[in-house]
Write an enzyme that holds these catalytic residues in place. Structure first.
Site, PDB file in Angstrom:
ATOM      1  CG  ASP A  71      38.012 -38.746 -18.140  1.00  0.00           C
ATOM      2  OD1 ASP A  71      38.931 -39.174 -18.294  1.00  0.00           O
ATOM      3  OD2 ASP A  71      37.451 -38.612 -17.116  1.00  0.00           O
ATOM      4  CD  GLU A 125      41.479 -41.633 -14.214  1.00  0.00           C
ATOM      5  OE1 GLU A 125      42.039 -41.955 -13.047  1.00  0.00           O
ATOM      6  OE2 GLU A 125      41.319 -40.230 -14.165  1.00  0.00           O
TER       7      GLU A 125
END
Length: 354
Positions: A71, A125
């Protein structure tokens, strides 16, 4: 378009950047990663939500883990990717699709590594911890993360940053009694009382802690202060928010006890906490890694997912291409030379038979 894991790591980085994967929207990229890795017979591929795990199972004496998150932070007018002067610009190029590209290349092209390898490409994350794909995996399938050593491929300028600090936030509240400011002697000013809290912070001497030859510097700082009712009222409450960055040899329980000692006599509430991660540089796999990577390892000042591996008993380091100072910036970039260097060094570590 499918991901081609046979292209150079730099070309793959560009391709990954061009698949938008802002936290919470990683499904498209996770699908591509899963499909690309599933084409290789030497890998066993698992999917948990938008986290993809690929593992070799060759019966080697050791297993190591390479991990990277898929991400990015939100778009900031920095897509599609752009290449110029040996740099790849674009959302996530530095944090951390350059590292992910290296991990994918190694997974695809190393069919007989000298150690069994688990590759983890996870989601979420950059946002709240409970949505972190690696965190979820520690709860659902911790056996998939077992190993003697782990490398989290966060940007580190291609230098080993070992372990990480723990972090804890507390609120220290002082109390008083409201009164009209024209008759302040009828009350007690909570903001004035907070002056002693700030004085203790000003006088505080943070520890410098040597671990595995690295010096971790702690820090204790006020990061916010709130209080006040109106322009003509003596306030009865004041809250100082304090962040403590502690060395990884101190547990969360020990960190909390220390803070309660520092602010004895005050109302202390822990609002956020995460443990540190020990570097474990004395482990044989880590020593072999350092020998191949070279350079002087540095302590990690900040918190990363290496701490999650520490909780599982797996020492870990941060190592990846890109300058962390450019992470999350609109003009973030990753040098192509660092991407190729990281791949070369990791490949040597995983193929050297000495």
């Amino acid at each position: 378009m499918k991901l081609d894991l046979t292209v150079s790591a730099s070309d793959l980085t560009e391709a990954l950047v061009n698949v938008s994967s802002v936290s919470g929207t990683e499904e498209k990229l996770a699908d591509k990663v899963e499909k690309a890795l599933s084409a290789y017979s030497h890998l066993k591929v698992f999917r948990h939500g938008n986290t993809v795990v690929a593992r070799t199972d060759l019966g080697r004496a050791e297993r190591v883990v390479l991990a990277g998150h898929l991400d990015t932070v939100p778009l900031n007018d920095n897509l599609p990717a752009r290449r110029a002067d040996g740099l790849i610009h674009g959302l996530g190029a530095c944090d951390m699709k350059g590292g992910v590209a290296v991990g994918l290349r190694l997974a695809a092209t190393l069919d007989a590594p000298n150690r069994d390898v688990t590759y983890v490409f996870y989601d979420c994350e950059e946002i709240e911890a409970e949505r972190n794909g690696l965190f979820k995996l520690t709860r659902s399938n911790p056996e998939l993360l077992e190993g003697v050593f782990a490398v989290v491929m966060e940007p580190s300028n291609a230098v080993v940053e070992a372990g990480c600090q723990g972090t804890m936030r507390i609120e220290v509240t002082t109390r008083g009694e409201r009164a009209h400011s024209a008759r302040s002697w009828m009350g007690s000013n909570a903001i004035h009382t907070a002056g002693e809290v700030l004085a203790r912070l000003q006088a505080y001497e943070p520890r410098r802690v040597p671990i595995d030859g690295l010096e971790y510097r702690e820090g204790l700082n006020a990061v916010a202060i709130t209080g006040g009712v109106a322009g003509n009222v003596v306030p009865d409450l004041c809250t100082v928010t304090i962040n403590y960055r502690f060395a990884p040899n101190r547990s969360e329980e020990e960190a909390e006890a220390h803070l309660r000692e520092v602010f004895e006599g005050y109302d202390v509430v822990v609002t956020d906490s995460a443990p540190g991660g020990l570097p474990g540089l004395e482990r044989p796999a880590a020593a072999a890694f350092l020998q191949v990577v070279g350079g002087e390892p540095q302590p990690k000042f900040g918190w990363t997912d290496v701490a999650r591996f520490t909780l599982l008993g797996v020492p870990a380091v941060n190592y990846g291409p890109g300058d962390p100072l450019y992470a999350h910036k609109q003009d973030e970039f990753v040098p192509e030379a660092e991407i190729e260097l990281c791949e070369q060094r990791l490949r040597s570590w995983l193929t050297d038979r000495a």
